[in-house]
Design a protein around this motif. Structure first.
Motif, short mmCIF file in Angstrom:
data_model
loop_
_atom_site.label_atom_id
_atom_site.label_comp_id
_atom_site.label_asym_id
_atom_site.label_seq_id
_atom_site.Cartn_x
_atom_site.Cartn_y
_atom_site.Cartn_z
N ILE A 2 -2.58 -1.40 -0.01
CA ILE A 2 -3.83 -2.02 -0.49
C ILE A 2 -4.07 -1.70 -1.97
O ILE A 2 -5.12 -2.04 -2.52
CB ILE A 2 -5.03 -1.58 0.36
CG1 ILE A 2 -5.17 -0.05 0.37
CG2 ILE A 2 -4.91 -2.14 1.78
CD1 ILE A 2 -6.44 0.47 1.05
N GLY A 3 -3.13 -1.01 -2.61
CA GLY A 3 -3.24 -0.72 -4.03
C GLY A 3 -4.28 0.32 -4.38
O GLY A 3 -4.84 0.29 -5.47
N CYS A 4 -4.52 1.27 -3.50
CA CYS A 4 -5.56 2.27 -3.75
C CYS A 4 -5.16 3.28 -4.82
O CYS A 4 -6.02 3.91 -5.42
CB CYS A 4 -5.95 2.99 -2.45
SG CYS A 4 -4.71 4.15 -1.83
N GLY A 5 -3.86 3.48 -5.03
CA GLY A 5 -3.39 4.39 -6.07
C GLY A 5 -3.28 5.84 -5.66
O GLY A 5 -2.94 6.68 -6.50
N LEU A 6 -3.57 6.17 -4.42
CA LEU A 6 -3.49 7.55 -3.99
C LEU A 6 -2.08 8.11 -4.18
O LEU A 6 -1.92 9.22 -4.69
CB LEU A 6 -3.91 7.69 -2.52
CG LEU A 6 -3.98 9.13 -2.02
CD1 LEU A 6 -5.18 9.31 -1.12
CD2 LEU A 6 -2.72 9.52 -1.28
N CYS A 7 -1.07 7.35 -3.82
CA CYS A 7 0.30 7.85 -3.93
C CYS A 7 0.71 8.06 -5.39
O CYS A 7 1.38 9.05 -5.70
CB CYS A 7 1.28 6.92 -3.22
SG CYS A 7 1.31 5.23 -3.86
N THR A 8 0.29 7.16 -6.28
CA THR A 8 0.64 7.32 -7.69
C THR A 8 -0.06 8.52 -8.30
O THR A 8 0.47 9.17 -9.18
CB THR A 8 0.33 6.05 -8.49
OG1 THR A 8 -1.06 5.76 -8.42
CG2 THR A 8 1.12 4.86 -7.98
N GLY A 49 2.60 -1.56 -9.60
CA GLY A 49 3.28 -2.70 -10.17
C GLY A 49 2.31 -3.71 -10.77
O GLY A 49 1.09 -3.58 -10.62
N ASP A 50 2.85 -4.71 -11.44
CA ASP A 50 2.04 -5.78 -12.01
C ASP A 50 1.28 -6.55 -10.94
O ASP A 50 0.30 -7.23 -11.23
CB ASP A 50 2.92 -6.75 -12.80
CG ASP A 50 3.49 -6.10 -14.07
OD1 ASP A 50 2.90 -5.11 -14.55
OD2 ASP A 50 4.51 -6.58 -14.57
N ASP A 51 1.75 -6.43 -9.70
CA ASP A 51 1.09 -7.11 -8.58
C ASP A 51 -0.11 -6.33 -8.05
O ASP A 51 -0.78 -6.75 -7.10
CB ASP A 51 2.09 -7.37 -7.46
CG ASP A 51 2.77 -6.11 -6.94
OD1 ASP A 51 2.47 -5.00 -7.43
OD2 ASP A 51 3.64 -6.23 -6.06
#
Length: 60
Positions: free
Chosen positions: A10-16, A26-28
């Protein structure tokens, strides 16, 4: 070892935020995994375990 992110992301960014050496946004707008460098398996596993939608898998 490699980390992959599936379509559940879902693009939450926790992993990054947890392991930026392995995961990038990513750009997506979604996270993407990659090769896990030596010594970072535990951190990559922490990112996997923290993923709110269980989108991360780690394979040899």
């Amino acid at each position: 070892m490699n980390a992959t992110v599936n379509e559940n992301c879902i693009g939450c960014g926790l992993c990054t935020g947890t392991c930026p050496e392995v995961f990038q946004m990513g750009d997506d707008g979604l996270a993407h995994g990659g090769e896990i460098p030596d010594g970072l398996l535990a951190t990559a596993q922490e990112a996997r375990d923290g993923c709110p939608v269980s989108a991360i898998s780690i394979e040899e």
